[in-house]
Design a protein around this motif. Structure first.
Motif, mmCIF file in Angstrom:
data_model
loop_
_atom_site.group_PDB
_atom_site.id
_atom_site.type_symbol
_atom_site.label_atom_id
_atom_site.label_comp_id
_atom_site.label_asym_id
_atom_site.label_seq_id
_atom_site.Cartn_x
_atom_site.Cartn_y
_atom_site.Cartn_z
ATOM 1 N N ASP A 82 0.827 -1.226 0.000
ATOM 2 C CA ASP A 82 0.000 0.000 0.000
ATOM 3 C C ASP A 82 0.860 1.275 0.000
ATOM 4 O OD1 ASP A 82 0.570 -0.964 2.678
ATOM 5 O OD2 ASP A 82 -0.730 0.620 3.449
ATOM 6 N N HIS A 141 -4.113 7.686 5.569
ATOM 7 C CA HIS A 141 -4.017 6.220 5.676
ATOM 8 C C HIS A 141 -5.240 5.681 6.425
ATOM 9 C CE1 HIS A 141 -2.366 2.208 6.473
ATOM 10 N NE2 HIS A 141 -1.360 2.470 5.662
ATOM 11 N N ASP A 178 3.693 4.831 8.313
ATOM 12 C CA ASP A 178 3.042 3.843 9.172
ATOM 13 C C ASP A 178 3.945 3.612 10.380
ATOM 14 O OD1 ASP A 178 1.198 3.609 7.139
ATOM 15 O OD2 ASP A 178 1.593 1.482 6.736
HETATM 16 ZN ZN LIG Z 1 0.276 1.201 5.151
#
Ligand SMILES: [Zn+2]
Length: 314
Positions: A105, A269, A211
């Protein structure tokens, strides 16, 4: 007392006028050729989703404009190939592309972007950075695999590959020229080597938090003095392992934003599972209003909920 924009947001929720919360800027749902103020430094969201957005969002990607030029792209998740075209940009026009880590992603459309780039007359190599270490083959290995197995992107002549070891207690200068400086620090995202980037142009900085669980003590210092912070709000306060090994809960997101002294935070996100999935309530889009409110309970600045193609001027 939270700031006025938070109160306005809550008021709108209470009267049922806002089912798709955006605090700043006012932005209609996804549209093509989104007008951006490109006279100065501007962040454009290419993808505001994660691996399971389920909300017509591309996976993660960001574009930094300066004086009408697209200069930097951070991450290249699924859908960003199309979003970049919708933003009116070709990959050949970008100077620097930073990959935070190699989860799909964030990196899956790098092959498509580089494959399209071979049809352009690029005057100088594209600078592409990514993390190495801890079992990762790094950006050079990733590019080499594309070159050898999928498409002859001619990786090492058209691309300046920059390996960055994700050190969590010191800052690495990734790229620097007369216009642009990019630095990075390692962050905790389970056992995946992951980089947070700070992009500085014309004395203004944007931090892309990537992340992470937001428990790396040096990350707050890394953010201090910046003008805009992008944090990932993947999970809800109800989340459990394994997701809490990968991402921070909303309360932690708000706390870190507050501790960093930042005035504006972009929440991106965003994630959504099918409502029938028993884990659905562990993700941010299950009840985005509550999730954002929990961030705002810890953070006194302005909250911007990311939408694909939205622009935020600095
Ligand atoms: Zn991610």
């Amino acid at each position: 007392m939270k700031n006025f924009l938070i109160l306005l947001f809550l008021l709108l929720l209470s009267i049922g006028c806002n089912t798709n919360p955006k605090i700043e800027p006012e932005q209609d749902s996804v549209e093509t050729n989104t007008p951006c103020d490109k006279t100065g430094l501007t962040l454009q969201i290419l993808g505001s989703g994660g691996p399971a957005a389920g909300d017509v969002r591309a996976s993660t990607g960001y574009l930094v404009w300066f004086n009408g030029r697209p200069v930097v792209m951070i991450d290249a998740g699924g859908g960003t190939y199309l979003r970049l075209q919708q933003a009116g940009v070709h990959i050949r026009d970008i100077k620097f592309l930073g990959i935070s880590h190699f989860h799909p992603d964030h990196a899956s459309e790098l092959p498509a972007l580089l494959w399209s780039d071979i049809f352009s007359s690029r005057p100088t190599p594209l600078n592409v950075s990514g993390p190495e270490g801890q079992g990762s083959d790094g950006i050079k290995g990733f590019l080499s695999a594309i070159n050898d197995m999928a498409a002859p992107i001619d990786a090492f002549t058209r691309i300046n590959a920059i390996e960055v070891f994700p050190q969590k207690d010191s800052i690495t200068t990734v790229y620097k020229d007369e216009l642009l400086e990019v630095i990075a620090i390692g962050v905790n995202h389970a056992n995946k080597p992951t980089l947070a980037y700070k992009v500085t142009i014309d004395h203004k900085s944007i931090v892309f938090g990537a992340d992470q669980t937001l428990d790396s003590p040096d990350f707050v210092n890394f953010v201090k003095g910046s003008d805009l912070l992008v944090l990932h709000l993947a999970i809800s306060e109800e989340a459990d392992k394994p997701f809490t090994n990968l991402h921070a809960k909303p309360g932690k997101v708000g706390t870190v934003a507050e501790e960093s002294g930042i005035q504006r935070v972009v929440l991106s996100h965003l994630m959504k599972l099918d409502a029938t999935d028993k884990r659905a309530n562990q993700f941010s889009l299950y009840d985005i209003n509550t999730t954002v409110r929990l961030v705002g309970s810890k953070f006194n600045g302005t909250i911007i909920v990311a939408e694909d193609l939205a622009c935020i001027s600095l």
